[in-house]
Design a protein around this motif. Structure first.
Motif, PDB file in Angstrom:
ATOM      1  N   ILE A  82       0.838  -1.212   0.000  1.00  0.00           N
ATOM      2  CA  ILE A  82       0.000   0.000   0.000  1.00  0.00           C
ATOM      3  C   ILE A  82       0.867   1.254   0.000  1.00  0.00           C
ATOM      4  O   ILE A  82       0.581   2.227  -0.724  1.00  0.00           O
ATOM      5  CB  ILE A  82      -0.958  -0.005   1.205  1.00  0.00           C
ATOM      6  CG1 ILE A  82      -1.947  -1.175   1.108  1.00  0.00           C
ATOM      7  CG2 ILE A  82      -1.710   1.321   1.291  1.00  0.00           C
ATOM      8  CD1 ILE A  82      -2.809  -1.159  -0.132  1.00  0.00           C
ATOM      9  N   TYR A  86       0.991   4.235  -3.094  1.00  0.00           N
ATOM     10  CA  TYR A  86       0.714   5.664  -2.943  1.00  0.00           C
ATOM     11  C   TYR A  86       1.991   6.491  -2.759  1.00  0.00           C
ATOM     12  O   TYR A  86       1.921   7.675  -2.428  1.00  0.00           O
ATOM     13  CB  TYR A  86      -0.244   5.876  -1.764  1.00  0.00           C
ATOM     14  CG  TYR A  86      -1.619   5.312  -2.040  1.00  0.00           C
ATOM     15  CD1 TYR A  86      -2.562   6.036  -2.762  1.00  0.00           C
ATOM     16  CD2 TYR A  86      -1.957   4.025  -1.624  1.00  0.00           C
ATOM     17  CE1 TYR A  86      -3.817   5.505  -3.044  1.00  0.00           C
ATOM     18  CE2 TYR A  86      -3.210   3.490  -1.896  1.00  0.00           C
ATOM     19  CZ  TYR A  86      -4.125   4.227  -2.607  1.00  0.00           C
ATOM     20  OH  TYR A  86      -5.364   3.698  -2.890  1.00  0.00           O
ATOM     21  N   GLU A 261      -5.489   1.626   3.594  1.00  0.00           N
ATOM     22  CA  GLU A 261      -5.726   2.233   2.284  1.00  0.00           C
ATOM     23  C   GLU A 261      -6.891   3.218   2.325  1.00  0.00           C
ATOM     24  O   GLU A 261      -6.830   4.285   1.688  1.00  0.00           O
ATOM     25  CB  GLU A 261      -5.979   1.163   1.220  1.00  0.00           C
ATOM     26  CG  GLU A 261      -6.081   1.753  -0.180  1.00  0.00           C
ATOM     27  CD  GLU A 261      -5.964   0.721  -1.290  1.00  0.00           C
ATOM     28  OE1 GLU A 261      -5.642   1.108  -2.423  1.00  0.00           O
ATOM     29  OE2 GLU A 261      -6.208  -0.480  -1.010  1.00  0.00           O
TER      30      GLU A 261
END
Length: 301
Positions: A82, A86, A261
């Protein structure tokens, strides 16, 4: 133990490490630091400036993701996936036992550019004196360097946040140039569905998106019974330092970490940038220099 945040379900009493007579000192950090100390929020009731950081709002909206790694590594792959997705560099606090058990995973965290701080060696939930604490911090950093070839970042987090009732720990850790990174927001993620304090991930996210407000809350460790005291009309997370755990406790992927998330998506959508805690290691060194100057000015000439 009187702390309301004391994690009662785990007591780790390993044989204490023998006393170390010498500790190394890092090279002096340049004086042109970028930290705006006036923005650092400390618990002024118990702690003097530069020893304990709970919030750190910058001019732009910022948020700190931190992960404690003292148990197993079951959720680490998910976390790293995750964070890569990002493009976030986060902060991990690791124990010596975690490093010993998962050396390759610790190197993986470091190689992906995340900040790694000290979480003591055994995750002792009841440090009794300065020697016990310093020995564990020192042995952890030695093992970290042996495994990774790097120096550990001079930040730490006390197991079970026991520094709240033992502020002497902050002063002691400063002798090894460690500044403490506290928790502004977290969850009772060590309780399962059959326990009354249990707050599901769905319930937490509902609060996170609509009501939780960290502006005036120092230790918001939320559960089924206490969340109302951390709520307001609108959510607010400017400078918040959030805690999640790497290890798994709840079955069937119900660990609190699986809100990660959704937390990230909400914050990005609302204009937040993600920060890490490396910046705070300079504060301990500056405090030491300041204390040394004060002592020198008071000594007889």
């Amino acid at each position: 133990m009187k702390s309301r945040f004391f994690i009662v379900w785990i007591f780790v009493f390993f044989p204490l490490l023998t006393s170390c007579s010498s500790f190394y000192t890092r090279e002096e950090i340049p004086t042109d630091l970028t930290i705006d100390e006036s923005r650092c929020t400390v618990d002024v009731k118990n702690f003097r400036k530069n020893k304990n950081i709970i919030r750190h709002p910058e001019k732009e909206l910022n948020f700190f993701l931190t992960f404690d790694s003292g148990g197993n590594d079951e959720n680490l792959s998910y976390i790293l996936k995750i964070l890569r997705k990002y493009k976030i560099k986060a902060t991990f606090f690791v124990t010596g036992n975690f490093i010993k058990k998962y050396p390759a995973r610790v190197k993986e965290i470091a190689n992906e550019g995340h900040v790694i701080g000290n979480h003591t060696f055994t995750h002792n939930m009841n440090f009794r004196n300065e020697d016990e604490l310093l020995n564990e911090l020192y042995e952890t950093e030695l093992l970290y360097t042996k495994v990774t070839g790097r120096e550990i970042t001079r930040i730490w987090r006390s197991p079970g946040l026991q520094h709240i009732d033992k502020p002497w720990m902050l002063e002691a850790a400063l002798k090894l140039e460690y500044v403490h990174i506290d928790v502004n927001l977290g969850s009772y993620d060590w309780v399962c569905e059959d326990q009354p304090e249990y707050l599901s991930n769905e319930e937490f996210m509902e609060l996170f998106k609509k009501r939780l407000n960290m502006k005036n809350n120092l230790h918001a460790i939320v559960n089924k019974f206490n969340y109302e005291i951390f709520c307001a009309d609108t959510p607010f997370y400017h400078g918040t330092i959030m805690l999640m755990h790497v290890g798994t406790i709840r079955p069937k992927k119900k660990d609190f970490i699986y809100t990660l998330e959704d937390v990230i998506k909400y914050l990005i959508a609302n204009g937040y940038k993600f920060d890490n805690c490396r910046r705070f290691e300079e504060l301990a060194w500056k405090s030491l220099k300041s204390s040394s100057r004060a002592s020198a000015s008071q000594s007889p000439r």
